[in-house]
Motif scaffolding. Structure first.
Motif, PDB file in Angstrom:
ATOM      1  N   ASN A 231      16.271 -18.505  -8.972  1.00 45.90           N
ATOM      2  CA  ASN A 231      16.526 -19.644  -8.072  1.00 45.90           C
ATOM      3  C   ASN A 231      17.796 -19.482  -7.256  1.00 45.90           C
ATOM      4  O   ASN A 231      17.888 -19.967  -6.131  1.00 45.90           O
ATOM      5  CB  ASN A 231      16.562 -20.955  -8.873  1.00 45.90           C
ATOM      6  CG  ASN A 231      17.614 -20.932  -9.963  1.00 45.90           C
ATOM      7  OD1 ASN A 231      17.711 -19.971 -10.714  1.00 45.90           O
ATOM      8  ND2 ASN A 231      18.408 -21.979 -10.041  1.00 45.90           N
TER       9      ASN A 231
ATOM     10  N   ARG B 154      23.520 -21.652 -17.538  1.00 45.38           N
ATOM     11  CA  ARG B 154      22.084 -21.488 -17.813  1.00 45.38           C
ATOM     12  C   ARG B 154      21.500 -20.211 -17.223  1.00 45.38           C
ATOM     13  O   ARG B 154      20.364 -19.864 -17.516  1.00 45.38           O
ATOM     14  CB  ARG B 154      21.294 -22.706 -17.327  1.00 45.38           C
ATOM     15  CG  ARG B 154      21.283 -23.848 -18.355  1.00 45.38           C
ATOM     16  CD  ARG B 154      20.229 -24.902 -18.029  1.00 45.38           C
ATOM     17  NE  ARG B 154      20.514 -25.583 -16.784  1.00 45.38           N
ATOM     18  CZ  ARG B 154      21.163 -26.755 -16.688  1.00 45.38           C
ATOM     19  NH1 ARG B 154      21.552 -27.382 -17.772  1.00 45.38           N
ATOM     20  NH2 ARG B 154      21.382 -27.292 -15.515  1.00 45.38           N
ATOM     21  N   ILE B 155      22.294 -19.496 -16.400  1.00 45.94           N
ATOM     22  CA  ILE B 155      21.818 -18.180 -15.944  1.00 45.94           C
ATOM     23  C   ILE B 155      21.524 -17.296 -17.152  1.00 45.94           C
ATOM     24  O   ILE B 155      20.566 -16.536 -17.154  1.00 45.94           O
ATOM     25  CB  ILE B 155      22.845 -17.527 -14.984  1.00 45.94           C
ATOM     26  CG1 ILE B 155      22.850 -18.280 -13.643  1.00 45.94           C
ATOM     27  CG2 ILE B 155      22.551 -16.048 -14.782  1.00 45.94           C
ATOM     28  CD1 ILE B 155      23.840 -17.725 -12.621  1.00 45.94           C
TER      29      ILE B 155
ATOM     30  N   ASP C  71      15.793 -23.698 -26.313  1.00 45.99           N
ATOM     31  CA  ASP C  71      15.352 -24.087 -24.989  1.00 45.99           C
ATOM     32  C   ASP C  71      16.591 -24.421 -24.146  1.00 45.99           C
ATOM     33  O   ASP C  71      17.619 -24.833 -24.691  1.00 45.99           O
ATOM     34  CB  ASP C  71      14.481 -25.330 -25.157  1.00 45.99           C
ATOM     35  CG  ASP C  71      13.558 -25.515 -23.991  1.00 45.99           C
ATOM     36  OD1 ASP C  71      12.509 -24.847 -23.979  1.00 45.99           O
ATOM     37  OD2 ASP C  71      13.905 -26.307 -23.097  1.00 45.99           O
ATOM     38  N   GLU C  72      16.480 -24.239 -22.831  1.00 44.23           N
ATOM     39  CA  GLU C  72      17.643 -24.592 -21.991  1.00 44.23           C
ATOM     40  C   GLU C  72      18.050 -26.050 -22.152  1.00 44.23           C
ATOM     41  O   GLU C  72      19.222 -26.403 -22.034  1.00 44.23           O
ATOM     42  CB  GLU C  72      17.350 -24.288 -20.524  1.00 44.23           C
ATOM     43  CG  GLU C  72      17.516 -22.815 -20.219  1.00 44.23           C
ATOM     44  CD  GLU C  72      16.895 -22.400 -18.900  1.00 44.23           C
ATOM     45  OE1 GLU C  72      16.939 -23.176 -17.941  1.00 44.23           O
ATOM     46  OE2 GLU C  72      16.357 -21.280 -18.847  1.00 44.23           O
TER      47      GLU C  72
ATOM     48  N   GLN D 252      13.107 -25.124 -16.240  1.00 39.32           N
ATOM     49  CA  GLN D 252      13.664 -24.000 -16.997  1.00 39.32           C
ATOM     50  C   GLN D 252      13.906 -22.805 -16.075  1.00 39.32           C
ATOM     51  O   GLN D 252      13.028 -22.447 -15.293  1.00 39.32           O
ATOM     52  CB  GLN D 252      12.645 -23.534 -18.039  1.00 39.32           C
ATOM     53  CG  GLN D 252      12.489 -24.402 -19.239  1.00 39.32           C
ATOM     54  CD  GLN D 252      13.348 -23.935 -20.402  1.00 39.32           C
ATOM     55  OE1 GLN D 252      14.239 -24.663 -20.808  1.00 39.32           O
ATOM     56  NE2 GLN D 252      13.123 -22.749 -20.923  1.00 39.32           N
ATOM     57  N   LYS D 253      15.049 -22.214 -16.183  1.00 40.26           N
ATOM     58  CA  LYS D 253      15.310 -20.990 -15.423  1.00 40.26           C
ATOM     59  C   LYS D 253      14.654 -19.787 -16.097  1.00 40.26           C
ATOM     60  O   LYS D 253      14.125 -18.913 -15.435  1.00 40.26           O
ATOM     61  CB  LYS D 253      16.820 -20.768 -15.312  1.00 40.26           C
ATOM     62  CG  LYS D 253      17.176 -19.494 -14.564  1.00 40.26           C
ATOM     63  CD  LYS D 253      18.617 -19.443 -14.165  1.00 40.26           C
ATOM     64  CE  LYS D 253      18.946 -18.108 -13.494  1.00 40.26           C
ATOM     65  NZ  LYS D 253      18.215 -17.879 -12.249  1.00 40.26           N
ATOM     66  N   LYS D 254      14.736 -19.764 -17.431  1.00 42.53           N
ATOM     67  CA  LYS D 254      14.226 -18.614 -18.180  1.00 42.53           C
ATOM     68  C   LYS D 254      13.027 -19.045 -19.019  1.00 42.53           C
ATOM     69  O   LYS D 254      13.081 -20.068 -19.699  1.00 42.53           O
ATOM     70  CB  LYS D 254      15.315 -18.051 -19.095  1.00 42.53           C
ATOM     71  CG  LYS D 254      16.603 -17.711 -18.342  1.00 42.53           C
ATOM     72  CD  LYS D 254      17.732 -17.255 -19.245  1.00 42.53           C
ATOM     73  CE  LYS D 254      18.268 -18.303 -20.200  1.00 42.53           C
ATOM     74  NZ  LYS D 254      18.888 -19.469 -19.558  1.00 42.53           N
TER      75      LYS D 254
END
Lengths: 448, 448
Positions: A86, B75-76, B9-10, A3-5
């Motif tokens: 990232n 996804r940023i 969720d991503e 997961q980025k966030k």
């Protein structure tokens, strides 16, 4: 890629603030009365602050409940996301993991809103009708404008003139939330008129604006004063940042090797790092790095002493790192970091060697901010660029060190884009002080 | 109070876009060659667009995979939050539930970034080195600047002169992401020079800027053109908004009675509503309301006919609602809604009575935007204020109707605060057209 966030559910938002004061090994020195130089009598402080906040200012409790009414407003944007940078890591070619806590998602665009909501609430609860305050970069003024509107209070903001002229969008934002804004120094106060008479073209300073807002509050029964940083109760309200970040890191099995933040009055940095202090005292290997502008080097080159918070010497004397209350820093673009003093809590943690300090010049900070924006999309506030610069330093001192870095993304820079233009145009410069200037600046500290 | 904000969720981010074209009962008419008036040959379109996007433009597949490289950039900031506007509901005194999809969280501050990332990717994949585009309000130019930087492409933005002058912060943002920006009309193109010669003081228009960007792309082998709205592939990319919103509402047991969005070129509205169209066709009781400015009444007062997308008549002829390609709307502050035409997909859905249309004047929209900002904290873009106005209309036509309203919060207004200032100062006015002006505007439509 994981997961980025990392989000927390609203039900996981902290319901108590964390008060770091009881943890400070060397303890805290009390604020002193500006006239008698004796410890400040609470009833005198009560002329400008409501009791609810004064209790927090002096509390020795580690945990303090967040009132439900405050939680409800905070939930408009909180819990704030924790984000893995990232793309920045890739751009740097580092094995370090960089996380940032995105406080830019608040209505006014910075962490300041956390304390603004709490302060508006406690004033409202005690029957106050109106708040006066100062703002430098405009972040705090915007935050308090939003918060006072939420609780049905009037709000008057004394905005440092140079920011008032440079940042018209901050005024528009405060207007949107219904606040009254004047450039400081203003003709609306005795101190403002006095300064305008002797220095009609002054750019103003936070120290002057604080004096005006204090005078406003002292001269009206319906009004109290609100300060956006420095004081203990503000640091307390900002602890929600670190509490959330800790939970978020835990939820993905991470723990920071180093926690980084920029330091103006100290509240965003203390907000993110203070909930980790007990871990360090219990032997955990964690570092705290506060970064300030080289052009306003309070922590790195100032004195640790009692000093006033404002130019007119109206505030209580605080024991803190200071460059002298009549120090006027150059007009760098990180207006929120242009303050001669520093939170007594942060100062005590520096004295006790719990916090490390460093400084950076504005050009390298804007460069760091641009790199971050290109990698992660979000354009940081000039203040936040300093935290990014320190995080990048940590991530690049050894590119193969897989350490975990957590920094506070204190606010976005969408209302600061004129500063970026100045940077791109080559019209920004760095400022540095010869040692004798710093000595001169701090030689007029009050004698206790 | 349940959760205010609904996150996905991503891993729940859609991995396919939804193409609404196969659902349109009356079908779509093909774009025509501006010279021959015959259906456009794909190889001619391929001079300005990469094949990957042209395939999408004409696809009859309902689902199209989102490439992993595009997903990674999305996804940023995605999935974007769905937010319950409970504070707005309270301010209105309505029993309606109002939800908004917050597309303002993207790096450039609006939904535009969704398509920009996809367009940059497909161009990169086909070896293109540089993109040219136009921007009105600046939202699309910022989005494409960010996206091209992500994929290592150069980018040149022709920005409508009135916006170029009024919105310096948009330029700063594009600079931050490394794009080249010129005011349009510019001396850099034949059409630009021609217009500057005859109208040196022109404020410019989207139609002119499109002509310039098209000419730029046609005159260079390394360059293709990118459009931020109107076209079918853009609508496709924006379907991620509605797909996410649908999942988010489902996760809390909700389904909208009405879906609302503002219409300029049509992409943000189609993005949120198109994934719900099949439900309506299958008999579900759901309404779709598109709102446009009364000063640029394409859907509510325009003609449904073939027309050019630009002033210079260089683009293919599109079958759409139009006010005539040489219609220049007044300089209202919702620059993103100042377009003479409309997405052929949205147009066809209006024709087929799937979409309802309405219009509003700018003063009432700014008023709605201010009310929203005070209640929910976030300051909306002037374009988004239109969607808010329509949502408020829906929520207040019967205050006791507990209907569920979903609207697209297409972007924040932090770079549009000068427009709010104009509104607060009383210097903004409404514009309306007598019927004969509309008849005059649409009388020069090309004869097919």
């Amino acid at each position: 890629m994981k997961q980025k966030k990392v989000f927390l559910d609203e039900s996981e938002m902290p319901t108590q603030w964390y008060n770091v004061m009881p943890d400070i090994p060397g303890g805290m020195s009390p604020p002193l009365d500006p006239e008698t130089k004796e410890p400040m009598a609470p009833e005198k402080l009560a002329e400008v602050f409501p009791m609810g906040l004064l209790e927090q200012e002096m509390s020795d409790q580690s945990w303090i409940d967040i009132p439900e009414e405050v939680q409800e407003v905070l939930r408009i944007w909180r819990p704030a996301p924790l984000v893995r940078a990232n793309n920045l890591e890739k751009a740097l070619g580092t094995k370090a993991k960089i996380f940032f806590k995105n406080e830019g998602v608040s209505p006014s665009g910075s962490h300041k809103t956390n304390s603004a909501v709490a302060q508006a609430y406690y004033n409202k609860r005690e029957g106050i009708k109106r708040l006066s305050t100062e703002t430098g970069a405009g972040q705090w003024g915007s935050a308090l404008s939003f918060a006072t509107h939420k609780f049905g209070l009037d709000c008057k903001v004394y905005m440092v003139r140079v920011s008032f002229d440079q940042k018209p969008y901050r005024k528009s934002m405060m207007n949107t939330y219904g606040a009254e804004i004047v450039p400081s120094p203003s003709p609306d106060t005795v101190i403002g008129r006095k300064i305008l008479e002797s220095h009609p073209d002054t750019a103003g300073s936070l120290g002057i604006a604080i004096s005006e807002a204090m005078e406003d509050a002292l001269s009206r029964d319906d009004t109290k004063y609100a300060l956006g940083s420095v004081l203990n109760h503000v640091i307390l309200h900002q602890s929600i940042i670190g509490l959330e970040a800790k939970k978020q890191l835990e939820s993905i099995g991470e723990y920071p090797d180093v926690v980084v933040g920029c330091c103006g009055g100290g509240s965003n940095f203390a907000g993110i790092m203070s909930p980790f202090v007990t871990d360090k005292l219990e032997g955990k290997d964690i570092r705290f790095v506060g970064i300030e502008p080289a052009s306003c080097p309070t922590l790195t080159r100032g004195k640790y002493a009692y000093d006033f918070g404002d130019v007119a010497a109206m505030t209580p004397l605080l024991y803190m790192y200071t460059l002298g209350h009549d120090f006027i820093p150059p007009g760098i673009h990180a207006g929120g970091l242009r303050y001669h003093g520093m939170s007594p809590i942060v100062s005590a943690l520096v004295r006790d060697k719990i916090i490390e300090t460093t400084s950076a010049h504005q050009l390298e900070c804007f460069e760091a901010g641009r790199l971050f924006a290109q990698a992660e999309g979000i354009i940081p506030a000039p203040e936040t660029c300093h935290a990014i610069k320190a995080a990048i330093n940590e991530a690049t001192m050894d590119l193969n060190d897989p350490k975990t870095i957590l920094f506070n993304f204190s606010g976005h820079g969408l209302l600061d884009l004129a500063s970026y233009d100045a940077f791109y145009s080559g019209n920004l410069h760095n400022y540095d002080y010869p040692e004798e200037d710093i000595i001169a600046a701090t030689k007029n500290l009050p004698v206790i």
